[in-house]
Design an enzyme around this catalytic site. Sequence first.
Site, short mmCIF file in Angstrom:
data_model
loop_
_atom_site.label_atom_id
_atom_site.label_comp_id
_atom_site.label_asym_id
_atom_site.label_seq_id
_atom_site.Cartn_x
_atom_site.Cartn_y
_atom_site.Cartn_z
CG ASP A 1 37.58 38.56 32.77
OD1 ASP A 1 38.51 38.41 31.97
OD2 ASP A 1 36.57 39.23 32.53
CG ASP B 1 36.54 37.77 27.99
OD1 ASP B 1 35.76 37.92 28.96
OD2 ASP B 1 36.97 38.72 27.32
CG ASP C 1 32.20 47.89 35.87
OD1 ASP C 1 31.95 46.79 36.41
OD2 ASP C 1 32.46 47.99 34.66
P1 ATP Z 1 32.61 41.50 28.57
O1 ATP Z 1 33.92 40.77 28.70
O2 ATP Z 1 31.45 40.65 28.26
O3 ATP Z 1 32.71 42.70 27.71
P2 ATP Z 1 33.08 42.05 31.34
O4 ATP Z 1 32.14 42.49 32.40
O5 ATP Z 1 33.77 40.75 31.53
O6 ATP Z 1 32.25 42.08 30.00
P3 ATP Z 1 35.70 43.17 31.13
O7 ATP Z 1 36.10 44.45 30.46
O8 ATP Z 1 36.19 41.88 30.62
O9 ATP Z 1 34.10 43.20 31.14
O10 ATP Z 1 36.07 43.33 32.66
C1 ATP Z 1 36.00 42.27 33.57
C2 ATP Z 1 35.48 42.76 34.91
O11 ATP Z 1 36.39 43.73 35.45
C3 ATP Z 1 34.14 43.47 34.85
O12 ATP Z 1 33.08 42.58 34.91
C4 ATP Z 1 34.21 44.37 36.07
O13 ATP Z 1 33.93 43.63 37.24
C5 ATP Z 1 35.67 44.75 36.12
N1 ATP Z 1 35.91 46.01 35.41
C6 ATP Z 1 36.27 46.17 34.12
N2 ATP Z 1 36.42 47.45 33.79
C7 ATP Z 1 36.17 48.15 34.91
C8 ATP Z 1 36.18 49.55 35.23
N3 ATP Z 1 36.46 50.46 34.31
N4 ATP Z 1 35.87 49.90 36.51
C9 ATP Z 1 35.59 48.96 37.45
N5 ATP Z 1 35.57 47.65 37.19
C10 ATP Z 1 35.84 47.24 35.95
MG MG Z 2 35.27 39.89 30.32
#
Ligand code: ATP
Ligand code: MG
Length: 469
Positions: free
Chosen positions: A76, A74, A158
Site C-alpha cells: 500500500d 500486498d 488503526d
Molecule cells: P494486510 O494487508 O496484511 O491484511 P494491512 O495492515 O495492510 O494488512 P489493509 O486492510 O491492507 O491492512 O490496510 C492498509 C492500511 O490502512 C493499514 O495498515 C492501516 O494503516 C490502514 N487501515 C486499514 N483499515 C483501517 C481502518 N478500518 N481504520 C484505520 N486504518 C485502517
Molecule cells: Mg495491506
Amino acid sequence: MLKKLFNSLRSPLRRGKHPHSTPQVLNSSQHPINRGEISRYAISVVERLQQAGYQAYLVGGCVRDLLLDIEPKDFDVATSATPEQVRAEFRNARVIGRRFKLVHVHFGREIIEVATFRANHPEGDDEADNHLSSRNESGRILRDNVYGSLENDAQRRDFTINALYYDPATERILDYANGVHDIRNHLIRLIGDPTQRYQEDPVRMLRAVRFAAKLDFDIEKHSAAPIYKLAPMLRDIPSARLFDEVLKLFLAGYAVYTYELLVDYGLFGQLFPASAKALKQNPDYTDTLIRNALASTDLRIKQGKTVTPAFLFAALLWPALPARVIKLQERGLPAIPAMQEAAQELINEQCQLIAVPKRFTMPIREIWDMQERLPRRTGKRSDLLLENPRFRAGYDFLLLRESAGEETGGLGEWWTDYQDASDSERRVMIRDLSTQDDSSGAPRKRRRSGSKRKRAPGADGAPKPAASE
Ligand code: ATP
Ligand code: MG
C-alpha cells in the site's frame, strides 16, 4: 535472522518532545528492510509520485510485515496527491470506493493501492452538509475523505504497527505512533482512545483480532478492554463489508486461533449468532466441528491449495441446523422439507449480517443436500453421486462431521473405499448394502428423517438447554 538483528538494534533517538507530531526516524542501518524485498511496482509508484512533486511512502501492512520478516500480502502507498492527481500520473489507474476513495494502479495481476493522506474526523463538527466526512449518531464514520498531512494520516490509522512509513528513496522508516516499539514487544495497540476508535469503525475490533492471530501478538490491554462491550456494534456494519472481513479472518491461514480470539472477545456471536447459540447448546460437537473445519482450511492454505468460502460457511452454520429442523418438525413439517426450510432460513438470516454472495450460498445448500444423499447408495445412486461436481465437497464434509464425533455408521469409510474400488468391487459393495440391515442406507429401509443424521451426537431429542458458561 533479520528479526533478531532488528530486535537487537538500539532504539532510534527520539526527535522532538511530542511523539505524535515528530516521527522517530530509522535510517537504513537501523532496520532490516531492504529494497530488494519490495515489489518493484510499488517502488515505481512511489518514485513516480515523488518525481511529480508529491510526498509518497509505502505504508501499513507491508512495512509491518517486512519488519517481522513476513512476506507482505500486498503493498500500500500513501501520498499527498489526491486520487485524481494520482490517476493523472498513471495509465492503468482507477479510482475506487466511496466511503474511502482510493486509487488502484494495475500492473498485470498486481495492484498497488494508493491512498491519499487523510485527517482524523473533526469530532463534534457540524457535519450536516459535509459531503467529505460524516459520522452517525454512535460515532461511526460513514465517509472518510478528509485529506490531511502525513502526520494526520499517521494518527488516523488503526494500530501503531500499521502506521509506519517507508521511503524507498532514502530507505528510512518514519514512525509517528511508536509502532516500532510495539512491533518489538509484539503488541497490537490502537492509536488514540480505544473506545472512540472502535466506535468510529467497529471493524477495527475484527482487525485487532486478525492481526493478533496472524502475527501472534497480544492485544495491548487498553485496546483489548472495550472490545467485549462494543462487540454488538458490529451489527451496524454493512453486510457486504463484513463478508470481506470474515473472509480475511478465516482465509489468512490462522483461522483456528482467530476463531478462539473471536469467541473470547464476544465477536463470534455477533458475526454468527446461530452458530454461537449452537456452541452453547452443544458445545463439544459444535466447537470440534468448527475447529476441525478451520484447521483443515489453515492446512490447505499452507499447502497452497484452494479453499472455498462455501465449505467454510457450510461448516460454521451446520451445527445450528438441527435445532431448527426440530422446531419446524414440531410445527408439523416432514423431515426433508423441514431440513430444506431450516437451511434456507438459516442462510437468509446469516446473509442479513454477512452478505454471502449467491455463488457461495448455492454450494452451501448443495454441500448440505449431499449429506442427505450420501447415505442412499443402492442401485445406480452411488455412481451418480460420484459424478456429481459437489461430490468431493460433500464427502469431505461428511468426514468433517464424523471427525466431530457424529455417528454415521461408517459412511465416510464406505465412501473412501468406494472411490478406490474397481468396478467389480463396487458392484459387490452395492450388493452388500442391500443384504445388510438398516445401516445399509437402502432408501426404503432408511429413516429419511433429518433427525438422526442431522443431529449431533448427544443431541438426540430436543437440543439440550444452554450449557452454563
Ligand atoms: P494486510 O494487508 O496484511 O491484511 P494491512 O495492515 O495492510 O494488512 P489493509 O486492510 O491492507 O491492512 O490496510 C492498509 C492500511 O490502512 C493499514 O495498515 C492501516 O494503516 C490502514 N487501515 C486499514 N483499515 C483501517 C481502518 N478500518 N481504520 C484505520 N486504518 C485502517
Ligand atoms: Mg495491506
